[in-house]
Write an enzyme that holds these catalytic residues in place. Structure first.
Site, short mmCIF file in Angstrom:
data_model
loop_
_atom_site.label_atom_id
_atom_site.label_comp_id
_atom_site.label_asym_id
_atom_site.label_seq_id
_atom_site.Cartn_x
_atom_site.Cartn_y
_atom_site.Cartn_z
N GLY A 21 3.11 -1.02 3.77
CA GLY A 21 2.53 -1.94 2.80
C GLY A 21 2.56 -3.37 3.29
CB THR A 22 0.44 -5.75 4.63
OG1 THR A 22 0.93 -5.08 5.77
CG2 THR A 22 0.33 -7.25 4.92
CB SER A 54 -0.95 0.01 1.20
OG SER A 54 -2.09 -0.75 0.89
CB ALA A 64 -12.73 -17.70 -0.06
CE1 TYR A 96 -4.98 2.18 4.27
CE2 TYR A 96 -5.67 -0.02 3.60
CZ TYR A 96 -4.75 1.02 3.55
OH TYR A 96 -3.61 0.89 2.81
CB SER A 97 -12.08 1.43 1.58
OG SER A 97 -12.62 0.77 0.44
CG ASN A 98 -6.94 -2.06 -0.05
OD1 ASN A 98 -5.92 -1.39 0.04
ND2 ASN A 98 -7.19 -3.08 0.75
#
Length: 416
Positions: free
Chosen positions: A341-342, A90, A156, A195-197
């Site tokens: 960032g992850t 990120s 999933a 937080y929203s990608n």
């Protein structure tokens, strides 16, 4: 849209730049020869935190210090190197925000424009309404738009053993937004923070719509080439890390300490897109943040907007969020700015003083360790001389233990 031509373009530009200056990325990390406090954190991350390897670079003015611990490759036992490239997750968001703010500064759009104005009909359904959401609210995560990486099917496919079957799946931004639109918003626009990608997938789409060029082209010509970031690129649908790099190890983002470890160096990052797909080095990221914090990439009005932070909610303690920029108050009281960032196999964190005079970047090549605690300890060692992290007593380890379960337990695919 992530097209094959984008990867070819960025690879071609990077190749031309690197051919012109082949010695830059391979040069020694700098003139500073000792940084014992930071080295202690690196050693603890491996010896006590279970990281395969960890690297860090500290940049103070023209002086650069590089340190590492552990290994970049558990098979060959190669040590992490200063020019090792890694997935920055990120931290991509700051690049995306910077380019969008440059377009704002050129009068191409306004932060007060609605998403609907530029992307008609894209943010719609299940309570989402792009006509009520501003560009600013995308960039500071106050839009309320559902985070697509919390969709049950996405989780999933990308968490646990199923990831090994889906690691090379390709996605377009429009697909990711449609996934988000299948859920209700987290809250009404402007009434809270989450937080929203999805916000930054939309930001990347805005860059392309407003500029008429691909995001990769705009980031390359506006940021990468001017700053000489020779080891930084947007991979698009490419599954490999080009150039020198270590391995990326993952327990597939499951919380079981006994989970098996996999080499996930190769994967298709298009599911992260303009929210988290970029590849870089600690040195390049430091150069980027030094320029950005120092006011060399944005006009004054947009610089002020980027560094106007709102409080975060149920997220990393002691943080605020600007426009693609985290503000973190360290335990010693010093406030630093940057992003983390992850992504599978890679944990990274970069922070700097507000004037850009001192910046630091770090990367861990195992995604199961306490990223929040270790990264905070490292930044405290860099920016808080005289504290426990700097003197080498057990205060840093104790603080890291207290943070475990807060910053570290951010949930799957949080992509800090």
């Amino acid at each position: 849209m992530f097209r094959r031509s984008r990867t070819v373009l960025i690879a071609g530009v990077a190749a031309v730049v690197m051919a012109a200056s082949p010695a830059v990325s391979a040069a020694p990390a700098g003139t500073a020869t000792r940084n014992d406090a930071v080295q202690r954190v690196l050693d603890q991350a491996v010896n006590e935190g279970g990281a395969p390897g960890m690297l860090a670079e500290v940049r103070t003015g023209s002086s650069r210090w590089f340190g590492s611990a552990g290994v970049a490759d558990t098979t060959t036992h190669r040590k992490p190197q200063a020019n090792d490239r890694y997935r920055i997750g990120s931290t991509t968001k700051t690049f995306t925000a910077t380019v969008l703010l440059q377009l704002v500064g050129e009068g191409r759009l306004s932060l007060d424009d609605t998403v609907e104005k530029w992307l008609p009909g894209v943010v719609k359904g299940n309570g989402h309404d792009g006509s009520r959401i501003s560009v600013r609210q995308l960039l500071n995560h106050t839009s309320g738009i559902f985070n697509f990486t919390e969709d049950p099917q996405v989780v999933a496919n990308l968490v646990g053993p199923a990831f090994l079957e889906h690691r090379f799946d390709g996605f377009r931004p429009e697909q990711l937004v449609r996934t988000a639109m299948s859920h209700a918003p987290a809250f009404a626009p402007g009434t809270s923070w989450a937080y929203s990608n999805t916000n930054f997938i939309l930001a990347g789409m805005l860059v392309e719509k407003v500029s008429g060029r691909s995001l990769a082209t705009e980031v390359t010509r506006r940021v990468i080439v001017p700053l000489g970031l020779y080891d930084t690129y947007l991979p698009g649908q490419s599954t490999s890390i080009y150039g020198p790099h270590g391995k990326a190890y993952s327990k597939l983002l499951v919380p079981d300490p006994a989970a098996p470890v996999y080499d996930v160096s190769e994967l298709n990052p298009s599911w992260a897109g303009s929210a988290g797909d970029m590849i870089s080095t600690a040195g390049d990221i430091n150069r980027f943040y030094s320029a950005l914090l120092g006011g060399r990439l944005l006009r004054p009005a947009q610089q002020k907007e980027m560094f106007t932070a709102v409080p975060t909610v149920n997220w990393i303690p002691n943080t605020g969020y600007g426009l693609g920029m985290i503000a973190q108050t360290l335990p010693c009281g010093v406030r630093v700015w940057g992003h983390g960032g992850t992504i599978h196999g890679s944990l990274s964190w970069s922070m700097g003083l507000r004037d850009g005079s001192k910046v630091a970047s770090t990367n861990i090549n195992g995604d199961w360790v306490d990223q929040g605690g270790i990264s905070t300890d490292l930044m405290e060692a860099v920016f808080c001389p005289g504290t426990s992290a700097d003197t080498g007593d057990d205060g840093g380890a104790a603080a890291r233990g207290q943070r475990t379960g807060t910053e570290a337990a951010a949930g799957p695919l949080r992509l800090f």
